[in-house]
Design a protein around this motif. Structure first.
Motif, mmCIF file in Angstrom:
data_model
loop_
_atom_site.group_PDB
_atom_site.id
_atom_site.type_symbol
_atom_site.label_atom_id
_atom_site.label_comp_id
_atom_site.label_asym_id
_atom_site.label_seq_id
_atom_site.Cartn_x
_atom_site.Cartn_y
_atom_site.Cartn_z
ATOM 1 N N LEU A 222 -6.939 3.883 -2.461
ATOM 2 C CA LEU A 222 -5.956 2.844 -2.795
ATOM 3 C C LEU A 222 -5.776 1.822 -1.676
ATOM 4 O O LEU A 222 -5.505 0.648 -1.944
ATOM 5 N N SER A 223 -5.922 2.234 -0.434
ATOM 6 C CA SER A 223 -5.819 1.283 0.674
ATOM 7 C C SER A 223 -6.951 0.271 0.625
ATOM 8 O O SER A 223 -6.712 -0.941 0.764
ATOM 9 N N PHE A 224 -8.183 0.739 0.421
ATOM 10 C CA PHE A 224 -9.311 -0.192 0.325
ATOM 11 C C PHE A 224 -9.185 -1.077 -0.910
ATOM 12 O O PHE A 224 -9.457 -2.277 -0.856
ATOM 13 N N ALA A 225 -8.758 -0.513 -2.027
ATOM 14 C CA ALA A 225 -8.607 -1.305 -3.244
ATOM 15 C C ALA A 225 -7.512 -2.362 -3.091
ATOM 16 O O ALA A 225 -7.590 -3.427 -3.698
ATOM 17 N N SER A 226 -6.513 -2.094 -2.286
ATOM 18 C CA SER A 226 -5.450 -3.074 -2.064
ATOM 19 C C SER A 226 -5.836 -4.117 -1.024
ATOM 20 O O SER A 226 -5.357 -5.260 -1.087
ATOM 21 N N LEU A 227 -6.672 -3.751 -0.068
ATOM 22 C CA LEU A 227 -7.030 -4.679 1.009
ATOM 23 C C LEU A 227 -8.131 -5.664 0.628
ATOM 24 O O LEU A 227 -8.172 -6.779 1.158
ATOM 25 N N ILE A 228 -9.023 -5.288 -0.267
ATOM 26 C CA ILE A 228 -10.159 -6.157 -0.605
ATOM 27 C C ILE A 228 -9.702 -7.517 -1.128
ATOM 28 O O ILE A 228 -10.163 -8.557 -0.634
ATOM 29 N N ILE B 13 0.832 -1.200 0.000
ATOM 30 C CA ILE B 13 0.000 0.000 0.000
ATOM 31 C C ILE B 13 0.866 1.249 0.000
ATOM 32 O O ILE B 13 0.624 2.193 -0.767
ATOM 33 N N ASN B 14 1.901 1.273 0.840
ATOM 34 C CA ASN B 14 2.791 2.434 0.864
ATOM 35 C C ASN B 14 3.501 2.617 -0.470
ATOM 36 O O ASN B 14 3.685 3.746 -0.939
ATOM 37 N N GLY B 15 3.906 1.517 -1.091
ATOM 38 C CA GLY B 15 4.562 1.605 -2.391
ATOM 39 C C GLY B 15 3.636 2.127 -3.472
ATOM 40 O O GLY B 15 4.031 2.954 -4.303
ATOM 41 N N ARG B 16 2.393 1.657 -3.481
ATOM 42 C CA ARG B 16 1.427 2.138 -4.476
ATOM 43 C C ARG B 16 1.132 3.623 -4.276
ATOM 44 O O ARG B 16 1.046 4.382 -5.242
ATOM 45 N N LEU B 17 0.976 4.028 -3.030
ATOM 46 C CA LEU B 17 0.745 5.448 -2.759
ATOM 47 C C LEU B 17 1.955 6.287 -3.152
ATOM 48 O O LEU B 17 1.805 7.393 -3.685
ATOM 49 N N LEU C 11 -5.364 12.501 1.158
ATOM 50 C CA LEU C 11 -6.206 11.644 2.007
ATOM 51 C C LEU C 11 -7.174 10.809 1.178
ATOM 52 O O LEU C 11 -7.363 9.614 1.439
ATOM 53 N N GLY C 12 -7.807 11.418 0.186
ATOM 54 C CA GLY C 12 -8.752 10.691 -0.669
ATOM 55 C C GLY C 12 -8.070 9.558 -1.434
ATOM 56 O O GLY C 12 -8.581 8.431 -1.503
ATOM 57 N N THR C 13 -6.911 9.862 -2.003
ATOM 58 C CA THR C 13 -6.167 8.834 -2.746
ATOM 59 C C THR C 13 -5.693 7.727 -1.816
ATOM 60 O O THR C 13 -5.743 6.538 -2.165
ATOM 61 N N SER C 14 -5.246 8.088 -0.616
ATOM 62 C CA SER C 14 -4.767 7.084 0.344
ATOM 63 C C SER C 14 -5.881 6.135 0.754
ATOM 64 O O SER C 14 -5.682 4.915 0.801
ATOM 65 N N ILE C 15 -7.054 6.666 1.038
ATOM 66 C CA ILE C 15 -8.184 5.821 1.453
ATOM 67 C C ILE C 15 -8.623 4.924 0.305
ATOM 68 O O ILE C 15 -8.839 3.713 0.488
#
Length: 181
Positions: free
Chosen positions: A128-134, A86-90, A122-126
């Motif tokens: 991409l985090s949800f898209a990576s966790l699902i 997630i950190n790498g994608r962000l 913040l919007g991008t972080s939330i």
């Protein structure tokens, strides 16, 4: 091992003793004659299996892939699959966006953040985090989807370089006091 036994039987046979014309000597006890027993050089032992044994053997089971844990604490653990990805994608998105805005508008990284970049971050972080966790919570491993040019290892290295690039960009702009370009 069979070759060694064959060579020993050839060398200790009566034929080799007759060819050399000297008696065999024990290698561990010098000058001691070896006790010779008559050998049947024509007798050979062969092992074969029965037909029933071949039918009973089954092919080895295919190895099962390790089951991926879908617990929240395992996915987001320090050595889990989610945090660095997630950190790498962000970082990849952030580095490309920061460089694009800096080239197009001429604003440095700190000006971009102070000029309304925090809500975008913040919007991008939330998102991409949800898209990576699902997929991780569904039990899909990251390595199972890596084929071709973009493998999971390539994504990890690209994310690491993007994190370093973003930090280097901020540090360089801080030291130089403005935009790099």
């Amino acid at each position: 091992m069979a070759t060694s036994a064959t060579m020993q039987s050839i060398l200790s046979s009566n034929l080799s003793t007759r060819l050399t014309n000297r008696p065999r000597v024990n290698q561990f006890l010098p000058n001691a004659n070896v006790l010779r027993l008559p050998r049947n050089t024509w007798m050979r032992v062969r092992c074969t299996s029965e037909a029933n044994e071949e039918q009973q053997t089954s092919p080895p089971p295919t190895p099962q892939p390790p089951k991926v844990s879908t617990r929240f604490s395992d996915v987001l653990a320090f050595s889990g699959p989610a945090p660095e990805r997630i950190n790498g994608r962000l970082a990849m998105i952030g580095f490309v966006a920061a460089m694009a805005v800096e080239v197009s508008r001429g604003q440095d990284l700190f000006a971009q953040i102070s000029d309304g970049g925090i809500p975008w971050f913040l919007g991008t972080s939330i998102l991409l985090s949800f898209a990576s966790l699902i997929p991780l919570f569904k039990g899909v491993s990251v390595e199972s989807k890596s084929k071709g040019l973009m493998t999971s290892d390539a994504e990890l290295w690209n994310g690491r370089f993007a994190m370093l690039g973003l930090v280097a960009l901020a540090f360089t702009e801080f030291v130089k006091g403005g935009t790099i370009v």
